[in-house]
Motif scaffolding. Structure first.
Motif, mmCIF file in Angstrom:
data_model
loop_
_atom_site.group_PDB
_atom_site.id
_atom_site.type_symbol
_atom_site.label_atom_id
_atom_site.label_comp_id
_atom_site.label_asym_id
_atom_site.label_seq_id
_atom_site.Cartn_x
_atom_site.Cartn_y
_atom_site.Cartn_z
ATOM 1 N N UNK A 177 0.947 -1.324 -0.426
ATOM 2 C CA UNK A 177 0.212 -0.189 0.124
ATOM 3 C C UNK A 177 0.629 1.042 0.030
ATOM 4 N N UNK A 178 2.286 1.050 0.898
ATOM 5 C CA UNK A 178 2.492 2.275 0.710
ATOM 6 C C UNK A 178 3.697 2.846 -0.447
ATOM 7 N N UNK A 179 3.799 1.359 -1.038
ATOM 8 C CA UNK A 179 5.225 1.603 -1.714
ATOM 9 C C UNK A 179 3.836 1.979 -3.056
ATOM 10 N N UNK A 180 3.332 0.918 -3.701
ATOM 11 C CA UNK A 180 2.637 0.517 -4.642
ATOM 12 C C UNK A 180 0.493 1.140 -5.039
ATOM 13 N N UNK A 181 0.439 1.933 -3.447
ATOM 14 C CA UNK A 181 -0.937 2.185 -3.217
ATOM 15 C C UNK A 181 -2.095 1.516 -4.198
ATOM 16 N N UNK A 182 -1.444 0.261 -3.870
ATOM 17 C CA UNK A 182 -2.952 -1.760 -3.589
ATOM 18 C C UNK A 182 -3.044 -1.732 -2.481
ATOM 19 N N UNK A 183 -4.779 -1.352 -2.329
ATOM 20 C CA UNK A 183 -5.613 -1.367 -1.290
ATOM 21 C C UNK A 183 -5.280 -2.479 -0.449
ATOM 22 N N UNK A 184 -4.793 -2.786 1.135
ATOM 23 C CA UNK A 184 -4.878 -3.974 1.438
ATOM 24 C C UNK A 184 -5.759 -5.049 1.032
ATOM 25 N N UNK A 185 -6.901 -5.109 1.025
ATOM 26 C CA UNK A 185 -8.230 -5.861 0.853
ATOM 27 C C UNK A 185 -7.766 -6.819 -1.132
ATOM 28 N N UNK A 186 -7.288 -5.892 -1.878
ATOM 29 C CA UNK A 186 -7.039 -6.280 -3.114
ATOM 30 C C UNK A 186 -5.249 -7.224 -2.558
ATOM 31 N N UNK A 187 -4.456 -6.886 -2.023
ATOM 32 C CA UNK A 187 -3.343 -7.667 -2.100
ATOM 33 C C UNK A 187 -3.246 -8.747 -0.918
ATOM 34 N N UNK A 188 -4.495 -9.230 0.187
ATOM 35 C CA UNK A 188 -5.185 -10.194 0.986
ATOM 36 C C UNK A 188 -5.984 -11.885 -0.371
ATOM 37 N N UNK A 189 -6.788 -10.854 -1.119
ATOM 38 C CA UNK A 189 -7.581 -11.248 -1.797
ATOM 39 C C UNK A 189 -6.426 -12.538 -3.520
ATOM 40 N N UNK A 190 -5.807 -11.263 -3.249
ATOM 41 C CA UNK A 190 -4.840 -11.869 -4.345
ATOM 42 C C UNK A 190 -3.959 -13.495 -3.750
ATOM 43 N N UNK A 191 -2.893 -13.067 -3.140
ATOM 44 C CA UNK A 191 -2.157 -14.052 -2.054
ATOM 45 C C UNK A 191 -2.671 -14.983 -1.156
ATOM 46 N N UNK A 192 -4.204 -14.871 -0.810
ATOM 47 C CA UNK A 192 -4.753 -16.330 -0.485
ATOM 48 C C UNK A 192 -5.478 -17.107 -1.205
ATOM 49 N N UNK A 193 -5.603 -16.576 -2.310
ATOM 50 C CA UNK A 193 -5.185 -17.627 -3.318
ATOM 51 C C UNK A 193 -4.268 -18.688 -3.718
ATOM 52 N N UNK A 194 -3.737 -17.212 -4.026
ATOM 53 C CA UNK A 194 -2.028 -18.043 -4.465
ATOM 54 C C UNK A 194 -1.613 -19.487 -2.997
ATOM 55 N N UNK A 195 -1.852 -19.137 -2.141
ATOM 56 C CA UNK A 195 -1.248 -19.401 -1.019
ATOM 57 C C UNK A 195 -2.332 -21.066 -0.793
#
Length: 560
Positions: A177-195
């Protein structure tokens, strides 16, 4: 959130943050270091021969190679503790905290040797045909203390969320979020699928991912660190000197840093050291129990390398990056976390003279608390007009703007303050203060050869480090669930683990660190007790190992 964090902090104050905890941790490790005659030094070189598979046999039982077990365990430890945890340690305890992190690791090398050897020795074959091991198995199979094994296993499940899950995704989402302005919920959603995709494949898929991921991410991170250290080479020697000069004296106030006592630096360094390398926690033995091998001591020797790589190398380099860049003592613009903030009544406090620094430091330590503000805080066009002093991140805040929400418009009106904290958590306080965790490391990386692009290395590093940690910890929880309720329970655990991973992406950072501290302590104490009770078993196991090595490899020079 604040009430919950306060409640959790009280619990943590009696265990993980209690004065006796680091002494228990270091005490057991120091005991085995002397009892076993410094195995972390004597067996260090021999461990590399084992890692290369020199003494392997074709029929060895297990699911992974020595190298895969090591990288899986390393991926479980090399995470936010190396990036965010080191920055938090320096922020709280100053340079001296780094020394105690390294000491914890040096002693922890022996602790990990012991816990891995015993866990590998008493492992079992699970219902699904995979290897299942860890402290809970030696507690059940050798100590005949199934109740203690159950306590450890339950703690492992909880710790998989408090150590491997929640802090990791929270750090990832904050960094992106601080570096690329990506919303936390989007990060959580994508990485949860990969996990979910990775952990469904079990230990073999996890190991195949970590054996490639760990070396790659270490190289990328080292390049970023050395770019900062070499760009600020004139600060390197003073930085190293500051680590030792503040060991036996109170760390002096410098810049926005208000100083730290000897014991505070010690407690912080040991605590962060444990969070980084997890020696004594009993987590890594679960990964090593999956390794192919007929000699438990061999796998224990491989484990000696973990704290060395994780803390003595990676954390030390991170610490020197922070110190040489100087950012740890500078105030930077940031959004204030409510749980890390306190509003004092009055405006007579300053950090530009010694009396002011002393008063603020004693307030933060609880030695001599200053009166906090209660009532309605007056704000006009974002600026506070009431006579108050704002403390954030253990520093005197400056240039404060109060906004209606995070990223919102400047507020005009009243803000209700209770016991020094805003009641409405949606209101944003923005200004200059010390910072810690991932944001601090990110700023440090901008002080190197890569300039502002350096922060991207931290974001990528935290993404890879923390995500790999989440992968490995899912396996630890998986084995604990197998011990408690059988292989059939694992699928339900994985569903909850992935769901928790997503939720933690948008949760409060301070609370997550507090939960992690509690989980570590609850898991560590049964393990320390167990390995101490098996000290004679451990010594005889080592003696039998060297006897067998002499018979099987008479020409091999051994460090017995």
């Amino acid at each position: 959130m604040q009430q919950l964090n306060d409640f959790l902090s009280v619990i943590d104050s009696y265990i993980g943050s209690a004065g006796w905890f680091p002494f228990a941790l270091l005490g057991v490790g120091l005991f085995f270091t002397i009892y076993l005659k410094f195995p972390q030094i004597r067996y260090f070189g021999f461990a590399f021969k084992i890692l290369r598979g020199k003494f392997d046999k074709a029929g060895d039982q297990g699911d992974t190679s020595h190298f895969q077990a090591l990288t899986t365990a390393l991926s479980g430890t090399v995470g936010t503790g190396n990036i965010a945890g080191v920055a938090l340690a320096v922020h709280l305890g100053g340079p001296a905290a780094l020394f105690w992190m390294v000491v914890t690791a040096a002693i922890g090398m022996c602790t990990k040797f012991v816990e891995v050897t015993l866990s590998h020795k008493y492992r079992e074959v699970a219902q699904d045909g995979t290897m299942a091991g860890g402290p809970m198995y030696y507690m059940k199979n050798k100590l005949n203390m199934k109740w203690l094994a159950v306590v450890f296993a339950v703690a492992t499940v909880l710790s998989s969320f408090g150590t491997g899950n929640m802090p990791q995704i929270n750090s990832i989402s904050s960094a992106l979020k601080s570096t690329f302005a990506i919303e936390p919920w989007m990060t959580g959603a994508v990485l949860s699928v990969i996990l979910a995709f990775v952990i469904i494949g079990g230990i073999k898929r996890i190991a195949s991912v970590t054996e490639k991921l760990v070396p790659a991410m270490a190289i990328v991170y080292f390049i970023g660190c050395f770019s900062v250290i070499f760009a600020n080479l004139e600060n390197l020697i003073p930085s190293i000197t500051s680590i030792f000069s503040s060991l036996f004296t109170t760390t002096a106030a410098t810049g926005g840093f208000l100083g730290a006592t000897i014991m505070y630096a010690f407690n912080v360094g040991v605590g962060r050291g444990l969070f980084s390398n997890e020696a004594g926690q009993g987590s890594a033995p679960i990964a090593h129990a999956s390794a192919k091998g007929h000699e438990p001591v061999s796998e224990g020797m491989v484990a000696i390398l973990e704290p060395f790589i994780d803390t003595i190398i990676i954390c030390s380099i991170t610490g020197l990056t922070l110190l040489s860049s100087g950012v740890w003592q500078e105030k930077h613009l940031n959004d204030f976390a409510v749980t890390d903030m306190s509003i004092l009544a009055g405006h007579d406090y300053t950090d530009d003279n010694k009396p002011g620094r002393v008063a603020l430091k004693e307030h933060l330590s609880g030695e001599n608390p200053l009166p906090v503000f209660d009532g309605m805080l007056q704000v006009e066009n974002g600026k506070i007009t009431s006579v108050v002093t704002v403390i954030h991140a253990r520093s005197l805040a400056e240039d404060i703007t109060v906004n209606e929400s995070f990223g919102g418009s400047p507020l005009t009106g009243e803000v209700e303050i209770s016991n020094g904290k805003p009641v409405d958590g949606s209101i944003s306080f923005y200004g200059k203060s010390l910072i810690h965790s991932v944001p601090l490391t990110a700023i440090a990386f901008t002080k190197g050869w890569f300039g502002d692009y350096g922060q991207y290395i931290v974001s990528i590093g935290i993404l890879l480090f923390a995500f790999s940690t989440a992968i490995s910890w899912s396996y630890y929880g998986d084995r604990a669930m197998t011990f408690l309720w059988g292989s059939g329970s694992v699928k339900y655990y994985r569903i909850v683990y992935v769901a928790g991973f997503f939720i933690a992406a948008i949760a409060d950072t301070t609370i997550i660190w507090t939960v992690a501290a509690i989980a570590i302590a609850v898991m560590t104490l049964p393990n320390l007790l167990g390995i101490f009770l098996l000290r004679k078993d451990m010594k005889s196991t080592i003696a039998d190992y060297w006897k067998g090595m002499k018979e099987e490899f008479p020409d091999e020079k051994t460090p017995e």
